[in-house]
Scaffold this motif. Structure first.
Motif, PDB file in Angstrom:
ATOM      1  N   ASN A  50       0.834  -1.202   0.000  1.00  0.00           N
ATOM      2  CA  ASN A  50       0.000   0.000   0.000  1.00  0.00           C
ATOM      3  C   ASN A  50       0.871   1.256   0.000  1.00  0.00           C
ATOM      4  O   ASN A  50       0.541   2.265  -0.638  1.00  0.00           O
ATOM      5  CB  ASN A  50      -0.900  -0.023   1.236  1.00  0.00           C
ATOM      6  CG  ASN A  50      -2.273   0.568   0.949  1.00  0.00           C
ATOM      7  OD1 ASN A  50      -2.741   0.557  -0.184  1.00  0.00           O
ATOM      8  ND2 ASN A  50      -2.911   1.095   1.978  1.00  0.00           N
ATOM      9  N   ARG A  51       1.998   1.215   0.687  1.00  0.00           N
ATOM     10  CA  ARG A  51       2.932   2.332   0.714  1.00  0.00           C
ATOM     11  C   ARG A  51       3.593   2.530  -0.650  1.00  0.00           C
ATOM     12  O   ARG A  51       3.791   3.659  -1.106  1.00  0.00           O
ATOM     13  CB  ARG A  51       3.997   2.097   1.776  1.00  0.00           C
ATOM     14  CG  ARG A  51       3.488   2.250   3.190  1.00  0.00           C
ATOM     15  CD  ARG A  51       3.503   3.698   3.611  1.00  0.00           C
ATOM     16  NE  ARG A  51       2.287   4.035   4.351  1.00  0.00           N
ATOM     17  CZ  ARG A  51       1.971   5.248   4.757  1.00  0.00           C
ATOM     18  NH1 ARG A  51       2.754   6.259   4.468  1.00  0.00           N
ATOM     19  NH2 ARG A  51       0.864   5.478   5.409  1.00  0.00           N
ATOM     20  N   ILE A  52       3.959   1.427  -1.303  1.00  0.00           N
ATOM     21  CA  ILE A  52       4.522   1.522  -2.657  1.00  0.00           C
ATOM     22  C   ILE A  52       3.497   2.148  -3.600  1.00  0.00           C
ATOM     23  O   ILE A  52       3.831   3.004  -4.425  1.00  0.00           O
ATOM     24  CB  ILE A  52       4.960   0.135  -3.154  1.00  0.00           C
ATOM     25  CG1 ILE A  52       6.195  -0.330  -2.368  1.00  0.00           C
ATOM     26  CG2 ILE A  52       5.250   0.148  -4.652  1.00  0.00           C
ATOM     27  CD1 ILE A  52       6.561  -1.787  -2.585  1.00  0.00           C
ATOM     28  N   ALA A  53       2.240   1.743  -3.442  1.00  0.00           N
ATOM     29  CA  ALA A  53       1.169   2.313  -4.268  1.00  0.00           C
ATOM     30  C   ALA A  53       1.043   3.818  -4.028  1.00  0.00           C
ATOM     31  O   ALA A  53       0.855   4.593  -4.974  1.00  0.00           O
ATOM     32  CB  ALA A  53      -0.154   1.615  -3.964  1.00  0.00           C
ATOM     33  N   LEU A  54       1.156   4.238  -2.763  1.00  0.00           N
ATOM     34  CA  LEU A  54       1.065   5.663  -2.458  1.00  0.00           C
ATOM     35  C   LEU A  54       2.212   6.429  -3.121  1.00  0.00           C
ATOM     36  O   LEU A  54       1.998   7.507  -3.699  1.00  0.00           O
ATOM     37  CB  LEU A  54       1.097   5.879  -0.941  1.00  0.00           C
ATOM     38  CG  LEU A  54       1.137   7.345  -0.465  1.00  0.00           C
ATOM     39  CD1 LEU A  54      -0.051   8.129  -1.003  1.00  0.00           C
ATOM     40  CD2 LEU A  54       1.186   7.399   1.063  1.00  0.00           C
ATOM     41  N   ALA A  55       3.426   5.870  -3.059  1.00  0.00           N
ATOM     42  CA  ALA A  55       4.556   6.515  -3.743  1.00  0.00           C
ATOM     43  C   ALA A  55       4.275   6.648  -5.228  1.00  0.00           C
ATOM     44  O   ALA A  55       4.539   7.697  -5.837  1.00  0.00           O
ATOM     45  CB  ALA A  55       5.835   5.708  -3.505  1.00  0.00           C
ATOM     46  N   GLY A  56       3.725   5.590  -5.834  1.00  0.00           N
ATOM     47  CA  GLY A  56       3.393   5.619  -7.256  1.00  0.00           C
ATOM     48  C   GLY A  56       2.364   6.688  -7.591  1.00  0.00           C
ATOM     49  O   GLY A  56       2.476   7.379  -8.609  1.00  0.00           O
ATOM     50  N   LYS A  57       1.371   6.859  -6.727  1.00  0.00           N
ATOM     51  CA  LYS A  57       0.340   7.882  -6.954  1.00  0.00           C
ATOM     52  C   LYS A  57       0.945   9.283  -6.905  1.00  0.00           C
ATOM     53  O   LYS A  57       0.620  10.147  -7.729  1.00  0.00           O
ATOM     54  CB  LYS A  57      -0.763   7.762  -5.900  1.00  0.00           C
ATOM     55  CG  LYS A  57      -1.584   6.489  -5.969  1.00  0.00           C
ATOM     56  CD  LYS A  57      -2.516   6.404  -4.761  1.00  0.00           C
ATOM     57  CE  LYS A  57      -3.095   5.028  -4.585  1.00  0.00           C
ATOM     58  NZ  LYS A  57      -3.902   4.915  -3.356  1.00  0.00           N
ATOM     59  N   LEU A  58       1.820   9.502  -5.926  1.00  0.00           N
ATOM     60  CA  LEU A  58       2.437  10.820  -5.787  1.00  0.00           C
ATOM     61  C   LEU A  58       3.337  11.153  -6.979  1.00  0.00           C
ATOM     62  O   LEU A  58       3.310  12.275  -7.497  1.00  0.00           O
ATOM     63  CB  LEU A  58       3.243  10.878  -4.486  1.00  0.00           C
ATOM     64  CG  LEU A  58       2.417  10.870  -3.195  1.00  0.00           C
ATOM     65  CD1 LEU A  58       3.319  10.626  -1.991  1.00  0.00           C
ATOM     66  CD2 LEU A  58       1.656  12.185  -3.031  1.00  0.00           C
ATOM     67  N   ILE A  59       4.114  10.174  -7.395  1.00  0.00           N
ATOM     68  CA  ILE A  59       5.006  10.400  -8.542  1.00  0.00           C
ATOM     69  C   ILE A  59       4.199  10.602  -9.815  1.00  0.00           C
ATOM     70  O   ILE A  59       4.493  11.484 -10.624  1.00  0.00           O
ATOM     71  CB  ILE A  59       5.990   9.222  -8.683  1.00  0.00           C
ATOM     72  CG1 ILE A  59       6.932   9.178  -7.475  1.00  0.00           C
ATOM     73  CG2 ILE A  59       6.792   9.339  -9.980  1.00  0.00           C
ATOM     74  CD1 ILE A  59       7.740   7.895  -7.368  1.00  0.00           C
ATOM     75  N   SER A  60       3.161   9.801  -9.996  1.00  0.00           N
ATOM     76  CA  SER A  60       2.302   9.923 -11.173  1.00  0.00           C
ATOM     77  C   SER A  60       1.667  11.310 -11.235  1.00  0.00           C
ATOM     78  O   SER A  60       1.631  11.955 -12.290  1.00  0.00           O
ATOM     79  CB  SER A  60       1.215   8.844 -11.136  1.00  0.00           C
ATOM     80  OG  SER A  60       0.339   8.970 -12.226  1.00  0.00           O
ATOM     81  N   ARG A  61       1.173  11.790 -10.102  1.00  0.00           N
ATOM     82  CA  ARG A  61       0.555  13.125 -10.062  1.00  0.00           C
ATOM     83  C   ARG A  61       1.568  14.203 -10.407  1.00  0.00           C
ATOM     84  O   ARG A  61       1.285  15.126 -11.172  1.00  0.00           O
ATOM     85  CB  ARG A  61      -0.030  13.384  -8.665  1.00  0.00           C
ATOM     86  CG  ARG A  61      -0.748  14.721  -8.551  1.00  0.00           C
ATOM     87  CD  ARG A  61      -1.256  14.965  -7.151  1.00  0.00           C
ATOM     88  NE  ARG A  61      -0.163  15.143  -6.191  1.00  0.00           N
ATOM     89  CZ  ARG A  61      -0.355  15.458  -4.904  1.00  0.00           C
ATOM     90  NH1 ARG A  61      -1.578  15.597  -4.431  1.00  0.00           N
ATOM     91  NH2 ARG A  61       0.687  15.607  -4.098  1.00  0.00           N
ATOM     92  N   HIS A  62       2.782  14.077  -9.850  1.00  0.00           N
ATOM     93  CA  HIS A  62       3.830  15.069 -10.105  1.00  0.00           C
ATOM     94  C   HIS A  62       4.204  15.094 -11.585  1.00  0.00           C
ATOM     95  O   HIS A  62       4.388  16.156 -12.176  1.00  0.00           O
ATOM     96  CB  HIS A  62       5.050  14.722  -9.252  1.00  0.00           C
ATOM     97  CG  HIS A  62       6.036  15.836  -9.112  1.00  0.00           C
ATOM     98  ND1 HIS A  62       5.761  16.997  -8.417  1.00  0.00           N
ATOM     99  CD2 HIS A  62       7.311  15.972  -9.572  1.00  0.00           C
ATOM    100  CE1 HIS A  62       6.817  17.789  -8.450  1.00  0.00           C
ATOM    101  NE2 HIS A  62       7.778  17.192  -9.153  1.00  0.00           N
ATOM    102  N   MET A  63       4.305  13.916 -12.184  1.00  0.00           N
ATOM    103  CA  MET A  63       4.649  13.839 -13.607  1.00  0.00           C
ATOM    104  C   MET A  63       3.575  14.456 -14.482  1.00  0.00           C
ATOM    105  O   MET A  63       3.869  15.126 -15.477  1.00  0.00           O
ATOM    106  CB  MET A  63       4.854  12.376 -14.021  1.00  0.00           C
ATOM    107  CG  MET A  63       6.146  11.779 -13.530  1.00  0.00           C
ATOM    108  SD  MET A  63       6.297  10.086 -14.096  1.00  0.00           S
ATOM    109  CE  MET A  63       7.925   9.704 -13.460  1.00  0.00           C
TER     110      MET A  63
END
Length: 349
Positions: A50-63
């Motif tokens: 779930n934490r890895i998923a959160l990192a992915g969401k944050l990076i995706s939003r930033h990109m």
């Protein structure tokens, strides 16, 4: 007399339920289902994913906003431990993983290709017995031109107390991984993972803010038409690799696909079959890819899907590194296609 109502078609009645059940299959729920347990270890692994998923969401939003904000794209002017110029997005993504896992309570150490030494989270270490190894941005050369990028991750359990802070227990083969996978930032954001029970993909639903199950138990075809390699390095390779490329050039049915972002190329091969190659060169036979952050996690995924990954001489998951940032050649993909490349290395044809 009132006519009795017709019995409902059960298949139609059940269809909405199945669709809803699929929409409710989030990543954390899926991990628990895979392990068929609510034990503390299972809950830990679910929380880590779930934490890895959160990192992915944050990076995706930033990109997705990168072109609209100043100071996001381009280089920082620094050089990382690998001797590579650092992009601003590399730094951001690396910081995201650190920040997210500081709050996990489960991870004591993070090791990344962007950091010379592991990053320790002292407040987590008394109980956090897990280590996250990751490549925060794979294919960062694509950052400024709006092409696909990825993140690669691996979870290992800490062995011993690591008193000297050298993380020497990480210098073991890839079969010690308890989970691995990647996040692909493309037209949609996808997360693909394995915990040793098959390979499963999830797609980020922006309206829900959740990664929703896309496909379970993905199987790579035994053979595919795609070969993915940077042919610009042709004259730097050993002759065996040049001979393989000559073979696919003169053999009908092969097609070249290479994006410069390994996660994107590997995902294509996972779905369609084929082979990805990143050989060493005559001057640098050790290759470019990092074993712990790139090759071993992807090898774990592809093997779980029925594929193979090798250096050409040794299975990637059997390679034991002697340093944290060790590099390795990589041949990965469908079993038949990997074997074909091996035949050129071992027999010359």
């Amino acid at each position: 007399m009132t006519k009795a109502s017709e019995p409902l078609d059960l298949s139609l009645k059940d269809a909405p339920d199945k669709s809803l059940d699929r929409d409710c299959t989030t990543l954390s729920r899926h991990v628990l289902q895979q392990l068929q347990s609510f034990s503390s270890d299972a809950q830990d692994l679910s929380a880590l994913m779930n934490r890895i998923a959160l990192a992915g969401k944050l990076i995706s939003r930033h990109m997705s906003r990168a072109g609209l904000m100043e100071g996001v794209l381009g280089f920082t002017g620094d050089v990382n431990v690998q001797g590579e110029s650092v992009k601003k997005m590399d730094v951001y993504a690396n910081d995201v993983f650190i920040s997210v896992f500081k709050q996990s309570g489960l991870v004591c150490r993070l090791a990344s290709e962007e950091m010379d030494q592991p990053y320790y989270i002292p407040e987590n270490c008394p109980i956090g017995r897990y280590t996250l190894l990751y490549d925060p941005i794979d294919g960062s050369s694509n950052t400024d031109i709006n092409l696909s990028l990825g993140s690669i991750f691996s979870i290992r359990q800490q062995e011993g107390n690591d008193i000297d802070g050298q993380a020497k227990d990480l210098l073991t083969n890839g079969r010690k991984q308890i989970a691995a996978g990647y996040i692909l930032y493309g037209p949609s954001t996808m997360l693909v993972y394995t915990i040793g029970k098959g390979v499963h993909s999830f797609t980020l639903d922006p309206s829900l803010g959740e990664f929703i199950l896309t496909e379970e138990n993905i199987r790579i075809p035994n053979h595919g038409a795609v070969y993915s390699v940077n042919e610009g390095n042709f004259w730097q390779w050993e002759e065996s690799f040049r001979e393989y490329i000559r073979y696919v050039h003169r053999t009908e049915g092969y097609t070249a696909r290479y994006s410069g972002a390994m996660v994107s190329d590997i995902h294509r091969i996972l779905i369609q079959g084929g082979v990805f190659l990143y050989p060493g060169t005559i001057q640098k036979p050790e290759g470019k890819l990092r074993l712990l952050y790139e090759s071993a996690p992807l090898a774990f995924v592809l093997e779980q899907a029925g594929g193979r990954a090798t250096t050409g001489l040794v299975e990637i998951l059997d390679v034991v590194p002697n340093k944290l940032h060790q590099r390795t050649p990589l041949i990965i993909g469908s079993k038949e296609d990997v074997a074909k490349v091996e035949s050129f290395i071992q027999n010359g044809h």
